[in-house]
Design a protein around this motif. Sequence first.
Motif, PDB file in Angstrom:
ATOM      1  N   ARG A 150      16.414   7.157  -3.846  1.00 53.01           N
ATOM      2  CA  ARG A 150      15.969   8.191  -4.787  1.00 53.01           C
ATOM      3  C   ARG A 150      15.721   7.465  -6.106  1.00 53.01           C
ATOM      4  N   LEU A 151      14.456   7.451  -6.542  1.00 53.22           N
ATOM      5  CA  LEU A 151      14.092   6.703  -7.738  1.00 53.22           C
ATOM      6  C   LEU A 151      14.647   7.368  -8.989  1.00 53.22           C
ATOM      7  N   ILE A 152      15.195   6.554  -9.898  1.00 54.86           N
ATOM      8  CA  ILE A 152      15.730   7.092 -11.151  1.00 54.86           C
ATOM      9  C   ILE A 152      15.039   6.485 -12.375  1.00 54.86           C
ATOM     10  N   GLU A 153      14.198   5.469 -12.119  1.00 52.11           N
ATOM     11  CA  GLU A 153      13.459   4.835 -13.220  1.00 52.11           C
ATOM     12  C   GLU A 153      12.227   4.159 -12.632  1.00 52.11           C
ATOM     13  N   THR A 154      11.046   4.385 -13.218  1.00 52.01           N
ATOM     14  CA  THR A 154       9.822   3.733 -12.732  1.00 52.01           C
ATOM     15  C   THR A 154       8.955   3.292 -13.903  1.00 52.01           C
ATOM     16  N   ALA A 155       8.172   2.237 -13.672  1.00 55.94           N
ATOM     17  CA  ALA A 155       7.178   1.772 -14.642  1.00 55.94           C
ATOM     18  C   ALA A 155       5.935   1.372 -13.868  1.00 55.94           C
ATOM     19  N   ASN A 156       4.940   2.276 -13.829  1.00 62.26           N
ATOM     20  CA  ASN A 156       3.693   2.039 -13.092  1.00 62.26           C
ATOM     21  C   ASN A 156       3.947   1.619 -11.647  1.00 62.26           C
ATOM     22  N   LEU A 157       4.939   2.244 -11.042  1.00 61.85           N
ATOM     23  CA  LEU A 157       5.369   1.851  -9.691  1.00 61.85           C
ATOM     24  C   LEU A 157       4.423   2.399  -8.619  1.00 61.85           C
ATOM     25  N   LYS A 158       3.937   1.486  -7.767  1.00 65.09           N
ATOM     26  CA  LYS A 158       3.129   1.876  -6.613  1.00 65.09           C
ATOM     27  C   LYS A 158       3.723   1.237  -5.358  1.00 65.09           C
ATOM     28  N   ILE A 159       3.776   2.031  -4.282  1.00 70.17           N
ATOM     29  CA  ILE A 159       4.394   1.553  -3.041  1.00 70.17           C
ATOM     30  C   ILE A 159       3.445   1.767  -1.866  1.00 70.17           C
ATOM     31  N   GLU A 160       3.274   0.712  -1.086  1.00 69.47           N
ATOM     32  CA  GLU A 160       2.452   0.752   0.132  1.00 69.47           C
ATOM     33  C   GLU A 160       3.294   1.368   1.254  1.00 69.47           C
ATOM     34  N   GLU A 161       2.916   2.577   1.701  1.00 73.62           N
ATOM     35  CA  GLU A 161       3.715   3.311   2.677  1.00 73.62           C
ATOM     36  C   GLU A 161       2.987   3.543   3.995  1.00 73.62           C
ATOM     37  N   SER A 162       1.922   2.770   4.229  1.00 73.15           N
ATOM     38  CA  SER A 162       1.110   3.008   5.438  1.00 73.15           C
ATOM     39  C   SER A 162       1.916   2.858   6.723  1.00 73.15           C
ATOM     40  N   ALA A 163       2.922   1.970   6.714  1.00 74.30           N
ATOM     41  CA  ALA A 163       3.741   1.769   7.913  1.00 74.30           C
ATOM     42  C   ALA A 163       4.511   3.034   8.284  1.00 74.30           C
ATOM     43  N   LEU A 164       4.751   3.893   7.289  1.00 77.16           N
ATOM     44  CA  LEU A 164       5.542   5.101   7.514  1.00 77.16           C
ATOM     45  C   LEU A 164       4.696   6.367   7.530  1.00 77.16           C
ATOM     46  N   THR A 165       3.775   6.480   6.545  1.00 75.07           N
ATOM     47  CA  THR A 165       3.012   7.723   6.380  1.00 75.07           C
ATOM     48  C   THR A 165       1.587   7.641   6.905  1.00 75.07           C
ATOM     49  N   GLY A 166       1.069   6.406   7.079  1.00 74.29           N
ATOM     50  CA  GLY A 166      -0.305   6.242   7.542  1.00 74.29           C
ATOM     51  C   GLY A 166      -1.320   6.239   6.405  1.00 74.29           C
ATOM     52  N   GLU A 167      -0.859   6.446   5.162  1.00 72.61           N
ATOM     53  CA  GLU A 167      -1.779   6.424   4.020  1.00 72.61           C
ATOM     54  C   GLU A 167      -2.212   5.002   3.723  1.00 72.61           C
ATOM     55  N   SER A 168      -3.518   4.772   3.583  1.00 71.65           N
ATOM     56  CA  SER A 168      -4.029   3.418   3.360  1.00 71.65           C
ATOM     57  C   SER A 168      -3.912   2.989   1.905  1.00 71.65           C
ATOM     58  N   VAL A 169      -3.839   3.973   0.994  1.00 64.09           N
ATOM     59  CA  VAL A 169      -3.775   3.663  -0.440  1.00 64.09           C
ATOM     60  C   VAL A 169      -2.320   3.717  -0.898  1.00 64.09           C
ATOM     61  N   PRO A 170      -1.848   2.717  -1.686  1.00 68.02           N
ATOM     62  CA  PRO A 170      -0.472   2.749  -2.194  1.00 68.02           C
ATOM     63  C   PRO A 170      -0.189   4.034  -2.980  1.00 68.02           C
ATOM     64  N   SER A 171       1.017   4.569  -2.822  1.00 67.41           N
ATOM     65  CA  SER A 171       1.410   5.820  -3.476  1.00 67.41           C
ATOM     66  C   SER A 171       1.991   5.550  -4.864  1.00 67.41           C
ATOM     67  N   GLN A 172       1.550   6.318  -5.852  1.00 66.51           N
ATOM     68  CA  GLN A 172       2.118   6.244  -7.203  1.00 66.51           C
ATOM     69  C   GLN A 172       3.485   6.930  -7.160  1.00 66.51           C
ATOM     70  N   LYS A 173       4.491   6.304  -7.754  1.00 66.24           N
ATOM     71  CA  LYS A 173       5.845   6.848  -7.712  1.00 66.24           C
ATOM     72  C   LYS A 173       6.348   7.191  -9.118  1.00 66.24           C
ATOM     73  N   TYR A 174       7.171   8.250  -9.180  1.00 66.26           N
ATOM     74  CA  TYR A 174       7.757   8.694 -10.444  1.00 66.26           C
ATOM     75  C   TYR A 174       9.242   8.987 -10.211  1.00 66.26           C
ATOM     76  N   ALA A 175      10.004   9.030 -11.295  1.00 68.50           N
ATOM     77  CA  ALA A 175      11.433   9.343 -11.180  1.00 68.50           C
ATOM     78  C   ALA A 175      11.707  10.824 -11.385  1.00 68.50           C
ATOM     79  N   GLU A 176      10.671  11.588 -11.805  1.00 65.25           N
ATOM     80  CA  GLU A 176      10.860  12.997 -12.139  1.00 65.25           C
ATOM     81  C   GLU A 176      11.256  13.826 -10.912  1.00 65.25           C
ATOM     82  N   ASN A 177      11.885  14.979 -11.192  1.00 64.62           N
ATOM     83  CA  ASN A 177      12.284  15.902 -10.134  1.00 64.62           C
ATOM     84  C   ASN A 177      11.054  16.550  -9.501  1.00 64.62           C
TER      85      ASN A 177
END
Length: 873
Positions: A150-177
């Motif tokens: 569970r992210l609690i701090e991010t700075a322009n964080l992008k994560i490649e999740e294709s292995a799990l979700t199938g999305e080809s583009v990295p996902s932008q991540k935030y710490a917000e609820n």
Amino acid sequence: MWFEKSSQEIIKEFNTDVVNGLSSEEALIRREKYGPNKLAEKKEQSILKLLFEQINDVLIYILLGAAVISALLKEISDAVIIVIIVVLNAIIGLIQESKAEKALEALKKLSFPKALVKRNGQIMEISSEDVVVGDIVILEAGKYIPCDLRLIETANLKIEESALTGESVPSQKYAENILKSENIALGDQRNMAFMSTMVTYGRGVGVAVAVGMDTEIGKIAKMLEENKKNSTPLQIKLAQLGKMLGFVVLIICLLMFVVAVIQKRDLFEMFLTAISLAVAAIPEGLPAMVTIVLAVGVQRMIKKNAIIRKLPAIETLGSVNIICSDKTGTLTQNKMTVTRFYADGVLNDISYLDMNNRVHSALVKDMVLCSDATYSEDSRTGDPTEIALLELGVKFNIYKDNENELHSRVDEIPFDSDRKLMTTLNKFGDKYNIITKGAVDNLIKICKSIYANGNMVPFTEELKSKVTAASDSMSNDALRVLGTAFRVVDSTEIEIDSMESDLTFVGLVGMIDPPRENVEKSIEECRKSGIRTVMITGDHKNTAFAIAKELGIAEDSSQVVSGYEFNKLSGSEIEDKIDNLRVFARVSPEHKVNIVRALKKRGNIVSMTGDGVNDAPSLKAADIGVAMGITGTDVAKGASDMILTDDNFSTIVEAVKEGRNIYNNIRKSIVFLLSCNIGEIIALFIGIVLGWPAVLRPIHLLWVNLITDSLPALALGVEPDDPDIMKEKPRDAKKGLFSGKSGVFLIGNGILIGVITLAAFYIGNTIYPNSLMHAQTMAFVVLSVSQLFYTLSIRHSEKSIFEIGIFTNKYLVGAIVLGIVMVNMVIMIPFLASVFKAFRLTLNDWLFVFLLSIIPFILNELGKLIYRKLEKK
């Protein structure tokens, strides 16, 4: 669901500390409670099942059928011996495979990804297997996510999740609820990071909420089971060879049987002989032998700081003729030290920095603030360049922790390899400073003013040329140059895209990373063995050439080209120049891939080193991708064939040396086994064609097969390293196992062993015409012992056994002695002699069979002597 809870709720629920992390004691308690952070492995196969796999072969079934028929015909001794030999062969194969599996399991553990966590108030790197729920995990570009967070701090964080979700583009991540909802898919859980996905951009901090099989990827793993075994190209070739040989042998066996019918021989005896010959002649032991030799080689390479991730890499290493090496940390020590600076219009030694001069002070402070590294007396984490800048600050009593308290970071644009810049937004009183550091040529383009004589003035072309001249001066001395600039803004309400513009240039620092010890010697060793070393670096041409010249990689500036210049070359120009180029400077990840492809297009076998996320394509493109174990990202390691645990160029050379020796040893074992098999086929087939009685009994063949297919072949496979292996040119990858002398050597020795076995039988039958058993025993001893002595001469294709030393391979000496003892036991022990139908030889017989048996050894040693003399002429 974790994503529905606030970061404060998560921290409270897992009873963790964001600032200090867990204590070591608490982490240990949680690890015992939840288990290691790894996916469950497939259940090990039972011993009985593994044993069954060893005998699950058509020829073995035929042999067992022959044993049953023998028992029915009251040939009990033959039946018992056949069964014992089948079981012994299976046990030996089982032991070999078990050792190989254990070696490869140890290898998997060594290549476990690492994770950055906070423990006991410090950031430390641990195996991802040791991450526990509640750990505070630090995320950086290029790192795999070790567990669900569970992210609690991010700075322009992008994560490649294709292995799990199938999305080809990295996902932008935030710490917000995230607002509670029943229909939020994994890909939309923006405040979560999942195990086995990968950070592609920015950084972040998260709390471990699930580990091992409780993670999202763990749930998927429960539904999967991997049973596939990977075979190396060599093993595939040998399997094909075995099939081809099996087909040939079966035809020979059929011919033998037909001849036996025409000659009105004992059909059952010939049936057993034909089957025994088929089993003996087909080298079933080859795959197991290759597996164990490769596994032993892998273990030896681990001790030399090289982890082989993919077994085919061992075979390819022997063919490598170009090593493309990164400069920093591989050819050099990766211990950057700032030695010079340029500020306020003056270029000087670092000792002349004056903290009372506000430009000098601003230069050091900005370099310290615009950094993601951490520094303390006990630990240093981050890029070596940034650590050098923090060490510079410590030298002048400017500490990052203190500066961060005074000027906290509000926003940032992380460094990337295309911009070659990093920017932070820091609080300075009631205003904010944009601080940018990076490559001088890129930095100059976004500056509109500069400090000169303590005053801020327009950045004219004349002043730009002075900065460039100062940068070139440092680069010419092999220094890495970084510049810094800033701009004051009133608030944090500023567009990311506009941060790197209209800056004020502050100054430059120059740092050096000295060459590693023994690297120059390793490069020279490569040169002598036909391996070209090529340096690929992000540094300027001048810096790169200075280091390359010092290490003996390049002699002239014409051997240096920038990535931009290389990309502008046409296909024909690349073909003309590529063989002369030794240094590629100022390269981007795309350039690296193009360089590797251009070198491979010329027929080269290329090894490529890398450590970053963007190095993964070039590591994949190379024949051997080599990742750095210390500074390398998880992505680079995942794309590689080999990992250097010490990040040292000399280790690559040691790995090449080891790869050559391993391949040579495997080839010796294969040539030895096939020579012996050819000898057995010739002895039996020619004997039958000539109308002689059976030269050897079926159980003689099986016993010889047991002796020569196991211990001596394995002992050849672990032959000590040849000290002159690097004097040879790289092996041509296109050539087969039996190209050149090997094929002639194999067939020649096979014929020789067959002929002396026939000679032993013929002379024995002539001297003792009324005792077929006597002649067969003499043939049996000659076939067995000649093969054992033959192993001594096969140890080196050119050097005499007396040059390399008889006792330098103690395993082989032991195998020969044990083989001779086992042959003697069959003849001398009455019970075994009756089972094997062996005759007790006289002293004269022993002298005669010994003289015959040593012929292959003597002729091979004489052949080496003649060959060397002819080669000298």
